[in-house]
Write a protein that holds these residues in place. Structure first.
Motif, PDB file in Angstrom:
ATOM      1  N   TYR B  36     -15.444   6.631  -5.583  1.00  0.00           N
ATOM      2  CA  TYR B  36     -14.349   5.850  -5.666  1.00  0.00           C
ATOM      3  C   TYR B  36     -14.128   4.876  -4.289  1.00  0.00           C
ATOM      4  CZ  TYR B  36     -12.542   8.322  -9.518  1.00  0.00           C
ATOM      5  OH  TYR B  36     -12.635   9.137 -10.895  1.00  0.00           O
ATOM      6  N   PHE B  90     -14.708   7.331  -1.293  1.00  0.00           N
ATOM      7  CA  PHE B  90     -14.690   8.907  -1.546  1.00  0.00           C
ATOM      8  C   PHE B  90     -15.963   9.169  -2.370  1.00  0.00           C
ATOM      9  CE2 PHE B  90     -11.042  10.124   0.754  1.00  0.00           C
ATOM     10  CZ  PHE B  90      -9.997   8.900   0.883  1.00  0.00           C
ATOM     11  N   GLY B 107     -14.611  14.558  -1.187  1.00  0.00           N
ATOM     12  CA  GLY B 107     -15.244  14.637   0.073  1.00  0.00           C
ATOM     13  C   GLY B 107     -13.907  13.990   0.642  1.00  0.00           C
ATOM     14  N   GLY B 109     -13.897  11.631   2.914  1.00  0.00           N
ATOM     15  CA  GLY B 109     -13.863   9.957   2.861  1.00  0.00           C
ATOM     16  C   GLY B 109     -14.443   9.456   4.231  1.00  0.00           C
TER      17      GLY B 109
END
Lengths: 114, 116
Positions: B36, B90, B107, B109
């Motif tokens: 994302y 992300f 995660g 980021g």
């Protein structure tokens, strides 16, 4: 996909007050999720909201602090109760439809607690 | 339990240069994998996803990612970045338990800053 809106987009609140965030999806969805994104951090799941049942909270989050409603298949609210400055975060909702493989996210609500 | 590690918290890169964002995950079950993107002051937008099949996945805005099961990695790449790619990225995983609604684990980021 789903188009999701959130209200308010941002707010500044006083310590000890509560704020209710609304999440509206443009179509019926199975599950709605609420996430918190603290400043400079990643997303942490607060809870999962299904229609007709109580929300399921993740470890570290409790209903008294973050009550959630899910009155129908397109809408949910998250309340941040008795706020403190540590609650200053972006709160995002997302949706998922049965049979789908992707969560779609709203634009987020940026909350600042003074 | 699942976990996601994004190895770089920040990646500065010059415009028109390539970029690679690294993502490793751990899981005891098969997973779906997602990238994302979050542009400044916006929500999350899906870039691409791996569900099954070809390990090279192409997404929007010229991004692609490769799933490597043996290395439990899902690295994101773009051959030539634009200023508009400045954002936070992300990596996320979900297991195949649809009853849980594809609950995502994110995660930490990676912040990409594209310089002119």
């Amino acid at each position: 996909s789903a188009v999701i809106s959130q209200k308010p987009s941002r707010d500044i609140c006083q310590r000890g007050t509560s704020l209710t965030i609304q999440c509206q999806v443009d179509s019926q969805v199975t599950m709605m999720f609420w996430y918190r994104q603290q400043p400079g951090q990643s997303l942490t799941l607060i809870a999962t909201a299904n229609q007709g049942s109580e929300a399921t909270y993740e470890s570290g989050f409790v209903i008294d602090k973050f009550p959630i409603s899910r009155p129908n298949l397109t809408f949910s609210t998250l309340t941040v109760s008795n706020m403190s400055p540590e609650d200053s975060s972006i709160y995002l909702c997302s949706s998922w439809r049965m049979g789908g493989d992707t969560q779609y996210f709203g634009p987020g609500t940026r909350l600042t607690v003074l | 339990a699942q976990s996601v590690t994004q190895l770089d918290s920040q990646v500065p890169v010059f415009e028109e240069a390539p970029v690679e964002l690294r993502c490793n995950y751990s899981s005891s079950v098969s997973v779906y994998l997602f990238w994302y993107v979050q542009y400044p002051n916006q929500g999350l937008q899906l870039l691409l996803k791996y569900l099954s099949g070809s390990t090279l996945v192409k997404g929007i805005n010229g991004f692609e990612a490769e799933f490597n099961k043996s290395q439990t990695s899902f690295h994101l790449r773009k051959p030539s970045v634009h200023i508009s790619d400045t954002a936070e990225y992300f990596c996320a995983v979900s297991d195949l338990d649809k009853a849980a609604g594809n609950k995502l684990t994110f995660g930490g980021g990676t912040r990409v800053l594209v310089k002119p």
